[in-house]
Design an enzyme around this catalytic site. Structure first.
Site, PDB file in Angstrom:
ATOM      1  NE  ARG A  40      -2.995   0.786  -0.634  1.00 44.13           N
ATOM      2  CZ  ARG A  40      -3.493   1.005  -1.979  1.00 44.13           C
ATOM      3  NH1 ARG A  40      -2.958   1.957  -2.570  1.00 44.13           N
ATOM      4  NH2 ARG A  40      -3.979   0.087  -2.690  1.00 44.13           N
ATOM      5  CE  LYS A  51      -1.090  28.494  -4.477  1.00 41.10           C
ATOM      6  NZ  LYS A  51      -2.093  29.306  -5.505  1.00 41.10           N
ATOM      7  CE  LYS A  73       2.421  35.065  -3.633  1.00 44.52           C
ATOM      8  NZ  LYS A  73       2.124  34.885  -5.043  1.00 44.52           N
ATOM      9  CD  GLU A 103       1.265  38.179  -6.486  1.00 46.61           C
ATOM     10  OE1 GLU A 103       1.299  37.027  -6.553  1.00 46.61           O
ATOM     11  OE2 GLU A 103       0.449  38.998  -5.662  1.00 46.61           O
ATOM     12  CG  ASP A 117      -1.797  36.909  -9.387  1.00 45.91           C
ATOM     13  OD1 ASP A 117      -1.926  35.659  -9.348  1.00 45.91           O
ATOM     14  OD2 ASP A 117      -2.414  37.340  -8.198  1.00 45.91           O
TER      15      ASP A 117
END
Length: 284
Positions: free
Chosen positions: A103, A138, A170, A200, A222
């Site tokens: 598994r 992510k 960002k 960004e 973005d």
């Protein structure tokens, strides 16, 4: 052929997976049903759908850490495009170790093959435009290295691995730092000569200011619609890398690439892909 990750990086992940599965009492089912401890078995890992292979070293370790006498033979190396029914690898040796490691081996292999397969599909879609496909940060905690490896196995490229290998300014950085000019000025003052600076931007006005201040290696465009992306690419005019990000999926990646961006980055590749269906089939 993709360069494999060394076992020293993979073993802690596989050991943790096996320990989670074995818990406090070991494999009760295998212990209860296999009377003969010397039983051997032969099984093959087979693709049950078309896809791209990634994660074989993790699958191998899941078996050999259970029992080093198990022999794992690769038939379709990582990066290989396989068809339904195609054998990816074979496993021979002590049956107890094969059953107990099954598994964990399939969990790693199915997940990473899913990432590689999705990446390959997007890479093929944007190929006519010469656009690169990249993942993001992510990723699942603790699994970033192998998820990014799977992206490479599918023909994609990697964005930064963490907060320490590039400067990516960002929207929240800009809000707290006081805007583009002060943020870029401070960043340029501390960035080493090998550290890239990415900014960004959400609007063409922000892009114009970033170009005016200068010192930006990559502009992250973005959530811009295609027409806005075309204008942004023209404004950048090869002075920096143009990266499209935000909401990129397999359905719209080609349209975004057609705007002339150098790169599309997709969190979807690691946080929303479906595992590839792979089975471990025992041979008589």
């Amino acid at each position: 052929m993709i360069r494999p990750l060394p076992d020293i990086m993979l073993e802690p992940l596989v050991r943790a997976g096996l320990m989670e599965d074995l818990g406090r009492g070991g494999d009760l089912t295998t212990d209860a049903t296999l009377g003969d401890e010397t039983l051997s078995a032969h099984a093959v890992l087979s693709a049950r759908q078309a896809g791209v292979v990634a994660g074989l070293d993790l699958a191998r370790l899941a078996f050999t850490l259970m029992d080093p006498a198990i022999v794992f033979e690769v038939a379709a190396p990582d990066g290989t495009h396989v068809t339904p029914g195609q054998v990816i690898a074979s496993v021979r040796g002590p049956a107890r170790g094969i059953l107990s490691g099954e598994r964990v081996a399939l969990n790693f292999l199915s997940h990473l093959c899913g990432i590689a397969t999705a990446t390959a599909q997007v890479v093929a879609a944007v190929q006519p435009y010469g656009t690169k496909v990249s993942c993001t940060r992510k990723t699942l905690p603790g699994m970033r290295a192998i998820q990014k490896y799977a992206v490479r196995a599918g023909g994609g490229s990697n964005h930064r691995f963490g907060l320490d290998d590039a400067i990516l300014i960002k929207d929240n950085h800009l809000a707290i730092a006081g805007g583009i000019r002060p943020a870029l000025t401070r960043a340029r003052a501390v960035a080493g000569h090998l550290v890239s600076i990415e900014l960004e931007v959400d609007t063409l006005e922000q892009l114009a200011e970033g170009l005016e201040v200068g010192g930006v290696d990559v502009f992250l465009l973005d959530n811009m619609p295609p027409e806005q992306l075309r204008r942004a690419v023209a404004m950048i005019d090869h002075r920096a890398i143009a990266e499209a990000s935000g909401g990129v999926t397999p359905d719209n990646a080609a349209a975004i690439a057609a705007t002339g961006v150098d790169l599309v980055s997709m969190g979807w590749l690691t946080h929303s892909v479906r595992a590839m269906d792979i089975g471990l089939d025992y041979q008589p």
